[in-house]
Design an enzyme around this catalytic site. Sequence first.
Site, PDB file in Angstrom:
ATOM      1  N   THR A 204       3.627  11.515   1.537  1.00  0.00           N
ATOM      2  CA  THR A 204       3.025  10.351   1.468  1.00  0.00           C
ATOM      3  C   THR A 204       1.792  10.644   1.464  1.00  0.00           C
ATOM      4  O   THR A 204       0.860  12.053   1.724  1.00  0.00           O
ATOM      5  CB  THR A 204       3.165  10.166   2.726  1.00  0.00           C
ATOM      6  OG1 THR A 204       3.100  11.336   3.773  1.00  0.00           O
ATOM      7  CG2 THR A 204       4.741   8.612   2.936  1.00  0.00           C
ATOM      8  N   ASN A 206      -1.896  10.389   2.994  1.00  0.00           N
ATOM      9  CA  ASN A 206      -2.871   9.560   5.164  1.00  0.00           C
ATOM     10  C   ASN A 206      -4.272   9.652   4.805  1.00  0.00           C
ATOM     11  O   ASN A 206      -4.938  10.574   4.616  1.00  0.00           O
ATOM     12  CB  ASN A 206      -2.180  11.047   6.546  1.00  0.00           C
ATOM     13  CG  ASN A 206      -0.821  11.257   6.230  1.00  0.00           C
ATOM     14  OD1 ASN A 206      -0.258  10.995   6.694  1.00  0.00           O
ATOM     15  ND2 ASN A 206      -0.610  12.386   4.625  1.00  0.00           N
ATOM     16  N   GLU A 253      -0.009   6.174   6.731  1.00  0.00           N
ATOM     17  CA  GLU A 253       0.473   6.828   5.504  1.00  0.00           C
ATOM     18  C   GLU A 253       1.274   6.009   4.778  1.00  0.00           C
ATOM     19  O   GLU A 253       2.452   5.391   4.879  1.00  0.00           O
ATOM     20  CB  GLU A 253       1.922   8.074   6.393  1.00  0.00           C
ATOM     21  CG  GLU A 253       2.470   8.269   6.082  1.00  0.00           C
ATOM     22  CD  GLU A 253       3.158   9.873   7.012  1.00  0.00           C
ATOM     23  OE1 GLU A 253       4.035  10.733   6.439  1.00  0.00           O
ATOM     24  OE2 GLU A 253       3.631   8.983   8.253  1.00  0.00           O
TER      25      GLU A 253
END
Length: 304
Positions: A204, A206, A253
């Site tokens: 992911t 962030n 995220e």
Amino acid sequence: MEIIENTTEFHLEKPSAVALGKFDGIHLGHRRLLDKVLEQKKRGMQTVVFTFDTSAASFFGGETKELSTREEKRAAFLQLGIDVLIEFPLNRETAATDPADFVSRYLAAQMRTAYLCAGPDISFGRKGAGDYALLAACAGTYGYQVELIDKVRVDGVEVSSTRVREAVRAGKMEQVSRMLGAPYSVGGRVVHGRQLGRKLGMPTANLVPEESKLLPPRGVYYSRAVTCERRYRGISNVGCKPTVSDEEILGVETYLYDFAGEIYDRSMTVELLCFRRPERVFDSVEALRRQIAEDVEAGRNFSG
């Protein structure tokens, strides 16, 4: 675009078409104001947005969260083609300005206003006593044209920054999109997280938004992300990842579909489209992994 900030001593050289307002969360009502101002370029005027560097609600001790950060507003005005942005300093001295003096000094003398538009709820000067009626009453004296721009209605209600803020706080992102004329977005630079997503096979990106940025309720949202000059479908978590961290640092995220490559320290904007589920604590990292996999699959099929 010229940006005038941190001063009350400015002087514009050309006749100006001015949009006057707070412009927090540039919604459909604001866009109507800006469209009217931009039309005046055909008459040879420079286009000017006059707003305050701090919202009145924040200055007087009320609302502290913003729908649009300063950088987001600047980027929006630049994209629209505004020539001059005045971020007027709001402090004890300027807040005490007599409304009539505000018109004569700033609008007439320093900005050379030839055309001015504002909404029916415009307020300025000492105790917010300056309003559209005063602007209209002064138009003949100072030789500018003034136009009242009525409220825009969406879903049967008037659009305002207050209503947009209420919808964001309720997580009603589709309603927010309709009032803004675009999805609600959060931007910034991609930072390193705990890399749990990478370990689970679902890396992911962030973001840690500015503290003043209003975020919707903690949870998972269907989203889109713009980075590396491309747009990607995504699914985002707004919150503090309670299963793996006790830190109270709110972040966004995002898992990007069909993205491969390095993204750290790149600029990214995440558009939050629709609420999926609230943030919650899982019994184990494995339970979290299964839920993330379900979220990712649901996002892949999301057609909003």
